[in-house]
Structure formats: C-alpha cells, structure tokens
Design an enzyme around this catalytic site. Structure first.
Site, short mmCIF file in Angstrom:
data_model
loop_
_atom_site.label_atom_id
_atom_site.label_comp_id
_atom_site.label_asym_id
_atom_site.label_seq_id
_atom_site.Cartn_x
_atom_site.Cartn_y
_atom_site.Cartn_z
N GLY A 32 1.04 -1.63 0.23
CA GLY A 32 -0.06 0.17 -0.13
C GLY A 32 0.44 1.29 -0.22
O GLY A 32 2.08 1.23 -0.48
N ALA A 33 0.54 2.04 0.61
CA ALA A 33 0.84 3.73 0.54
C ALA A 33 1.54 4.25 -1.25
O ALA A 33 2.46 4.38 -1.76
CB ALA A 33 1.88 3.84 1.68
N LEU A 34 0.45 3.31 -1.72
CA LEU A 34 0.25 3.80 -3.95
C LEU A 34 1.78 5.08 -4.26
O LEU A 34 0.79 5.91 -4.14
CB LEU A 34 -0.39 3.55 -4.11
CG LEU A 34 -1.03 2.06 -3.86
CD1 LEU A 34 -2.31 1.75 -5.26
CD2 LEU A 34 -0.14 0.66 -4.36
N GLY A 37 5.95 4.91 -8.26
CA GLY A 37 7.00 3.40 -9.13
C GLY A 37 5.70 1.83 -8.54
O GLY A 37 5.64 1.26 -9.30
N HIS A 38 4.37 1.99 -7.44
CA HIS A 38 3.44 0.90 -7.57
C HIS A 38 2.80 0.82 -8.91
O HIS A 38 2.71 -0.35 -9.47
CB HIS A 38 2.99 1.34 -6.29
CG HIS A 38 3.27 0.82 -5.11
ND1 HIS A 38 3.33 2.08 -4.41
CD2 HIS A 38 4.09 -0.18 -5.20
CE1 HIS A 38 4.15 1.30 -3.40
NE2 HIS A 38 4.31 -0.28 -3.74
N GLN A 62 7.74 -9.81 7.69
CA GLN A 62 8.63 -8.83 6.85
C GLN A 62 9.73 -7.73 8.47
O GLN A 62 10.15 -7.68 7.29
CB GLN A 62 8.67 -9.18 5.51
CG GLN A 62 7.69 -8.09 5.61
CD GLN A 62 8.12 -7.85 3.77
OE1 GLN A 62 7.31 -8.46 3.16
NE2 GLN A 62 8.31 -6.63 3.18
N ASP A 153 14.21 -2.97 -5.20
CA ASP A 153 14.43 -3.98 -3.66
C ASP A 153 14.76 -5.05 -4.72
O ASP A 153 14.55 -6.34 -4.83
CB ASP A 153 13.13 -4.16 -3.02
CG ASP A 153 12.19 -3.02 -2.37
OD1 ASP A 153 13.37 -2.70 -1.57
OD2 ASP A 153 11.49 -2.81 -2.34
N SER A 188 9.40 5.42 -2.39
CA SER A 188 9.05 4.06 -1.67
C SER A 188 8.05 5.17 -0.98
O SER A 188 8.27 6.52 -1.17
CB SER A 188 11.16 4.52 -0.46
OG SER A 188 10.27 3.88 0.71
N ARG A 190 8.14 4.59 1.81
CA ARG A 190 8.78 5.86 3.46
C ARG A 190 9.08 6.95 2.53
O ARG A 190 9.78 7.57 4.06
CB ARG A 190 10.29 4.83 3.61
CG ARG A 190 9.52 3.45 4.42
CD ARG A 190 10.86 2.67 4.93
NE ARG A 190 10.60 1.15 5.84
CZ ARG A 190 10.51 0.30 4.98
NH1 ARG A 190 10.40 0.44 3.85
NH2 ARG A 190 9.88 -0.62 5.68
#
Lengths: 290, 290
Positions: A32-34, A37-38, A62, A153, A188, A190
C-alpha cells in the site's frame, strides 16, 4: 475494480475471470501507500497480463522493528482510488488474521549468500523469511502467472526468484525499473516520512549511484575505487551509509572487480527513515539475462 | 503410462492432459519400493481424480541418517511395472539433481507442536522440513488438485495439511487408511529389511494398537491406563518402544484423557529397522472432521 479480502474470495474471483477467458493473471504485490513506482508495475502487468490483481498487505512477518511496522503509512481508501484509476481489476486487501490465522506455523526460508548480505544485517534474519513466506502465499492464493516487483528492492527480487524456482511455483517473476522523483530519489512509501531537509539530504543517494555509473562507464572496474567515489558523494551530502556494497548480481556474493553484472547497493538512514537504492553495473560485452 | 523425469516434463504432461479435458489431477507421492499401501492410494486417486500422477523420489532431505538413506530399498523397474499395472497415468521419477539443482536454497518449515513431538526426536528436526519442502514442490510441479497420503504416517499428513493451508497451496490433502498384512503389520517399504524372526516380533506393534482400541472401546479413557496396556503388549512381544504417545489428533499436543479424537502412535526399532504405526481413538459422540 473488485475488492476481495479473503484468500477464498481472491481465488474465486480469479477462477471466474479464467472461466471468462482470462489466460494471463498478473499480480502486483504491494504494502500500500501507493506511489508512481507501484503504478509503473501496474502498467507492466497490463502489458503482460490480461487480468491485473494488486495485493495490499502490510506484512507483519517482514518487519523486524515493531516501530517501523507501526509507522508504515496506511491509506487504504486513497490506495483503492489510485488502483481503480490505474485500472486494476482485482484488489486483494486481506487482514493479517486472514493470511496468518490462529495456528499458522509455516515459514519459507531462503538460505545461502542471498539472504546473508546487504539487507540481512540491517533488517534482521527474519526479514526475508517474512518476504518469502508472504510472496509464496500471495502467488498461490491468486494463481498468478506473472508477478511484478520493483528493482529498487533488488535483493527481495532475487530471494523471490530463488524461492519460486526452488519450490516450482509456476509464476514468472518480472523486475521493473526503479521509478525516481525529479531529484533522483527512488520512490518509496517511506519517503513521506522525510522532512524537506531530510529529503534534500536523501538525494545524495541517487547522486552517489550515478557517480558509480560514471566511474564504471569511464573504465574503472576496481570495486575499491568505485566504492570510494560512492562514499565520497554520500559523505559530501551528509550521509553515513549503513552499507555500500558491490555484489554479483546473481549470487549476491561480494566482488572486488566488476567483470560481470554487479549490483551496487546502498542503505542509509536519513533521520528516522531507512532508505535503500541500487544500480546495476553491466560490462558492455556481458549479455544480461535478467 | 508416461514416464517423466523433469519438473518441466511433468508440468507439460499435466498441461497437455488438462487441454484434453482432464479437470482433476491426483498425485500419489511415494519414495518407491511400492507395496499394497501405495496401490491403495492409487485406487483412491482413481476414484477422486481423472488423471493419476505417481511420483517416485527417495528424498534425501528427509533422511537424517545417511545409512537409512543408503539402505532405503530402490527398485525402479519393478515399481514402474507395478504403477503401470495399477493404471497410473504419469510416473514422475526425477533425480535428486533435478529437484535440488545447484544453488537450491529454499526450505519450507512447519513449526509448533506438530513438529516437536513423536517423530521429531527420533528422526531429527530436519526430517519434517525435508518432507514439507519436497511435498510443496511436488504438488506445485504437477499442479495437483488432490494428493493422497497414507494414514500410517499420520504426523506427516498433518504437517502437509498445515503447510498446504498456510501457504494457500490449492491442493486437497486426502489421508487413506493404513493397509496391513495378514499379521497386522502396517505395510512399509522398510519391512523388506526385516528377517523372518524380526517380522514376527514386529507384529506386536499392531497387537499393541489393538489393545489400545479394545481398552478404549471398553470405556477406558485415561491415557495412563491405555498406555500401560500398549507397553505391556509390546514388552511381551520383545519390543522396547522408542515412544508410545497419545496426542490430540489435530494439534498433536499430548493428552491425559481421551475426550476428543486422539492419535495413539508407536515407534520402535526391530533389529535395524525403525517402524511406526498408529490408530485413531475417537469417542463415539465426537464427529470426526478428518
């Protein structure tokens, strides 16, 4: 866009689509938190598949720091709107209790050098177990023919490739190029936790990767020297990296010379946020199999 | 009967059959040295599926004693003849290097009480990792709708059920009743290694299980007392068991009272051969979900 919350619901929706003639099911697994990149993964999935499933699941297995799990951005309504606008066909958004019900006891573990370098130290030994376990389950739950991951990643992609090959999971794994903001910072979820000042600082990470690319393009193949360039750019930007690593792009074994495809990977904390990024250094006469 | 040796060959053969109208693929996983127990699994598969795949693979990962692996009976030509006579459609007989090529690095681990009791001590902690890993791979390689296992390996069946549920592998697991010789001994590929004298001795194991069933049928529900009967019969037959255990049939947690379905399980060495057997003690008013 159909929203499903259970494994059985996801499976039933995919089966129904297959009955209606769908032959290539593509999965975009996300937490989530699209961001763009997604959405680039969704576009890749639309190109390669005729049904696009996106999963949104902040996978507790994870996360090795509880604070990171708790602070991970969650915005399901906004994400659903973005997924729908991107023409995702099925959004699979289960609760942790659906994927890991009482009595859940199985771990998929990928061993070897692949899970002993780079992120292993910073994120703890269970991180990639959590990744491998949830990805195996998601691929099987939605019966994915192809699954799309971000090259940002890179180590995760290789762990997933290894696991899928080893367990004969019939899913093709596609890695898509890292999507960057105008300042070069890799997208990201984050990043939203960075202050404006931290954000400016973080841009030293892609600049450092560019320095590696430039040095390599100019003929420098000695890792020691490229490494020094990367660290110099990071240091000049006020960043003390957790690691700057040069590993064989397949085995993830550290190398001293860039003779085949080599992954140059950086991890660094900027403020309270841990960021990772990488670039692939490929000698021109090496045919890339990825 | 088609014989295939590679994962890609197995997958292609099953896909071809599905194109030809097959909708239910049944897998009978074996380690070869086929006996009537295996053939009863084939019959169950023929009843429930329209394509029967048998795998023969002596899985090195589930042997914790090298000598046991080396002495495990191998008779591929005879097995192929038996499988063909039983009307198996596809025989999947890979080499270890096909299932575990260089670089193989993945382990499927089932944790919790299920893998900490009974066979865990005698066979070592890696035994069930080896079972879970190879079964996951076999189910996925042949795209099995259903897989058939013998109830003799009751703990193995529960580990497989747990793993399949946890990873959302879309395969139904069916446990079939233990097949016994005239003397009551559960069929096992290891039985061929018993001398005539050892064989007579081994028959005390099913007699001991019968003693448990009889005591329970007569109203004894205290495990302490049923346990004593079982040990008495074994001792009278010259067998010092490795364990005589009474565990909840679902969780495999030891019980003191037979209130729900309880598995009574025995392991014992007879000569150089380690044998296991079990029986399910189910109170008449308990509806069995297995």
């Amino acid at each position: 866009m159909k929203i499903v919350r259970s494994v059985s619901g996801a499976r039933a929706a995919v089966r129904l689509a297959r009955t209606d003639g769908v032959t290539r099911v593509g999965l975009v697994p996300t937490m989530g938190a699209l961001h763009d990149g997604h959405l680039s993964l969704v576009r890749a999935a639309q190109h390669g598949s005729d049904l696009v499933v996106m999963s949104i699941f902040v996978n507790p297995k994870q996360f090795t720091e509880l604070s990171d799990l708790e602070r991970y951005p969650r915005q399901e309504a906004a994400d659903a709107a973005l997924a729908e606008a991107a023409r995702v066909d099925i959004l699979f958004a289960p609760e942790p209790s659906e994927l890991y019900p009482d009595g859940f006891a199985t771990t998929v573990h990928v061993g070897g050098p692949l899970t002993q370098t780079l992120e292993a130290a910073g994120r703890g030994p269970e991180h990639f177990d959590g990744v491998a376990t949830v990805v195996a389950k998601l691929l099987l739950a939605v019966d994915a023919d192809t699954a799309y991951f971000g090259q940002k990643d890179a180590q995760q992609v290789m762990v997933v490739r290894r696991m899928v090959a080893d367990l004969s999971i019939p899913t093709e794994i596609v890695a898509c190029p890292t999507v960057r903001d105008a300042d070069g910072l890799a997208m990201s979820s984050r990043n939203v936790r960075l202050s404006a000042e931290e954000r400016a600082q973080a841009a030293a990470i892609p600049r450092a990767l560019e320095a590696a690319e430039t040095a390599f393009a100019l003929g420098e193949t000695r890792v020691e020297h490229v490494h020094a360039r990367v660290v110099a750019v990071l240091t000049a930007g006020g960043i003390a990296p957790e690691y700057v690593a040069f590993v064989d792009a397949d085995s993830f074994v550290p190398v001293a010379e860039i003779a085949g495809p080599v992954l140059c990977a950086i991890a660094a904390r900027v403020g309270a946020v841990r960021l990772i990024d990488n670039t692939l250094l490929t000698p021109p006469d090496v045919i890339e199999e990825h």
